[in-house]
Motif scaffolding. Structure first.
Motif, mmCIF file in Angstrom:
data_model
loop_
_atom_site.group_PDB
_atom_site.id
_atom_site.type_symbol
_atom_site.label_atom_id
_atom_site.label_comp_id
_atom_site.label_asym_id
_atom_site.label_seq_id
_atom_site.Cartn_x
_atom_site.Cartn_y
_atom_site.Cartn_z
ATOM 1 N N GLY A 1 25.529 -44.714 -11.759
ATOM 2 C CA GLY A 1 24.426 -44.116 -12.512
ATOM 3 C C GLY A 1 24.734 -42.691 -12.942
ATOM 4 N N THR B 1 17.142 -41.419 -14.814
ATOM 5 C CA THR B 1 15.831 -40.796 -15.017
ATOM 6 C C THR B 1 15.723 -39.498 -14.233
ATOM 7 O OG1 THR B 1 14.798 -42.971 -15.337
ATOM 8 C CG2 THR B 1 13.342 -41.133 -14.806
ATOM 9 N N GLN C 1 20.786 -47.695 -11.520
ATOM 10 C CA GLN C 1 21.369 -46.795 -12.511
ATOM 11 C C GLN C 1 20.284 -46.117 -13.335
ATOM 12 O OE1 GLN C 1 24.004 -49.348 -14.683
ATOM 13 N NE2 GLN C 1 25.585 -49.343 -13.106
ATOM 14 N N MET C 2 19.260 -46.872 -13.737
ATOM 15 C CA MET C 2 18.179 -46.280 -14.523
ATOM 16 C C MET C 2 17.413 -45.239 -13.714
ATOM 17 S SD MET C 2 18.497 -47.556 -17.507
ATOM 18 C CE MET C 2 20.277 -47.777 -17.192
ATOM 19 N N ALA C 3 17.231 -45.497 -12.415
ATOM 20 C CA ALA C 3 16.551 -44.520 -11.561
ATOM 21 C C ALA C 3 17.353 -43.227 -11.483
ATOM 22 C CB ALA C 3 16.346 -45.112 -10.165
ATOM 23 N N PHE D 1 15.037 -43.808 -20.268
ATOM 24 C CA PHE D 1 15.455 -44.410 -19.007
ATOM 25 C C PHE D 1 14.310 -44.528 -18.013
ATOM 26 C CE2 PHE D 1 19.456 -42.409 -20.618
ATOM 27 C CZ PHE D 1 20.016 -43.607 -21.044
ATOM 28 N N THR E 1 21.484 -52.370 -12.428
ATOM 29 C CA THR E 1 20.949 -51.693 -13.603
ATOM 30 C C THR E 1 19.725 -50.867 -13.240
ATOM 31 O OG1 THR E 1 21.742 -53.510 -14.989
ATOM 32 C CG2 THR E 1 20.125 -52.023 -15.961
ATOM 33 N N ALA E 2 18.850 -51.395 -12.376
ATOM 34 C CA ALA E 2 17.646 -50.665 -11.970
ATOM 35 C C ALA E 2 18.002 -49.375 -11.250
ATOM 36 C CB ALA E 2 16.777 -51.554 -11.074
ATOM 37 N N LEU F 1 11.550 -52.208 -11.929
ATOM 38 C CA LEU F 1 11.164 -51.982 -10.531
ATOM 39 C C LEU F 1 11.256 -53.248 -9.663
ATOM 40 C CD1 LEU F 1 8.187 -49.457 -10.686
ATOM 41 C CD2 LEU F 1 10.343 -49.172 -9.434
ATOM 42 N N THR G 1 12.588 -47.744 -18.932
ATOM 43 C CA THR G 1 13.417 -48.882 -18.509
ATOM 44 C C THR G 1 13.323 -49.098 -17.007
ATOM 45 O OG1 THR G 1 14.957 -48.308 -20.292
ATOM 46 C CG2 THR G 1 15.721 -49.888 -18.644
ATOM 47 N N PHE G 2 13.345 -48.013 -16.245
ATOM 48 C CA PHE G 2 13.259 -48.137 -14.783
ATOM 49 C C PHE G 2 11.942 -48.767 -14.359
ATOM 50 C CE2 PHE G 2 11.931 -46.173 -10.700
ATOM 51 C CZ PHE G 2 12.811 -46.859 -9.876
#
Length: 305
Positions: free
Chosen positions: A85, A202, A197-199, A55, A194-195, A63, A58-59
């Motif tokens: 997230g 992570t 959520q990835m943050a 993740f 999605t960004a 960005l 992906t983040f």
């Protein structure tokens, strides 16, 4: 309800699958391969470190999408995306530990219990009562999962890994409904959601590594199998798939999202058999076909789900 609930000529003219729903079907194929890829990767790296790497990469790629937070209601939108997230992190912690403790094929089939759970979550969270055909399909899916759980020996039942996969399936059903409700309220772009959520995932994975006893940072593998699996998981299973799911969640009903993904276990089992050499009994295949049949029953033409 969406257009799938409309009667008469509008319903007859509706295609079996819309373009968005075809993308969801493609995601089902991709996610079917994720169980085998995760099984390979977690055999070479601890689960939490694997999630942090997956993740985190992906983040970094997403960005630029954070520019989508430049909207008047960005605080409320950010709070909603953060909640999603956290729920998604819980799904992947349960799912990835489950895959590492079970077979890839069993995990692929059992995660599809979200087909049975989602209509109930939709009823609870969105106050949308499922149709009888949707509930019947959910029951069929549940029966198929029962056959899978007892395909080896008849009395062994679910392992701890299988139990974690079932919990992940319940959280998936909740996730679909929460994503739809969030999209309707705040309209955050799919890539931006999605960004965020990835943050969150992570940071959550890093936090879990700090508090879970025995979690350590292992040297990164140098094998082609690990990095090929990681590239597949980051680029297709995470980046592409979650964008499609977030994009589609506010454009079709939660039950249809979950039921369209009903082919995922079949793809997952086929890939696990061909790639990892998993063995599935005839009873297991019957259970898987019941799950796939439940998805077809609701997405066929003239369905009112």
């Amino acid at each position: 309800m969406p257009a799938s609930a409309v009667h008469g000529s509008q319903n007859l003219a509706r295609p079996w699958l819309s373009p968005v729903e075809w993308l969801l079907l493609l995601v089902a194929v991709i996610w079917g391969g994720s169980y085998s890829a995760a099984k390979l990767a977690t055999a070479q790296l601890p689960v939490l470190q694997f999630l942090l790497l997956r993740f985190g990469l992906t983040f970094v790629l997403l960005l630029p999408a954070l520019r989508g937070l430049a909207i008047p209601s960005w605080k409320a939108a950010l709070a909603g995306a953060t909640l999603l997230g956290i729920n998604l992190l819980a799904i992947f912690v349960c799912e990835t530990f489950g895959v590492s403790l079970s077979t890839a094929s069993n995990a692929a089939f059992l995660i599809s219990l979200c087909v049975a759970f989602t209509p109930l979550c939709e009823w609870w969270l969105l106050k949308i009562r499922p149709s009888r055909s949707t509930l019947a399909a959910a029951a069929l899916s549940l029966a198929g999962a029962g056959l899978l759980a007892f395909q080896h020996g008849g009395t062994a039942g679910l392992t701890w890994g299988d139990g974690l996969i079932v919990l992940a399936a319940l959280l998936r059903g909740t996730m679909v409904c929460l994503t739809r409700r969030h999209g309707q309220r705040h309209g955050l772009p799919a890539l931006t959601m999605t960004a965020v959520q990835m943050a969150v995932m992570t940071l959550g994975s890093a936090a879990l590594m700090c508090v879970v006893p025995g979690a350590t940072w292992a040297p990164l593998p140098h094998t082609a199998s690990f990095w090929s699996a990681m590239a597949f998981l980051v680029l297709l299973c995470t980046l592409f798939a979650f964008f499609v799911q977030n994009h589609a969640a506010s454009r079709t009903s939660p039950s249809r999202v979950a039921l369209l993904m009903g082919s995922e276990p079949l793809w997952g089992a086929l890939i696990a058999v061909l790639w990892l050499g998993d063995h599935i009994t005839p009873q297991g295949w019957l259970g898987g076909l019941l799950i796939v049949a439940s998805a077809w029953a609701v997405t066929r033409p003239n369905s009112k789900a």
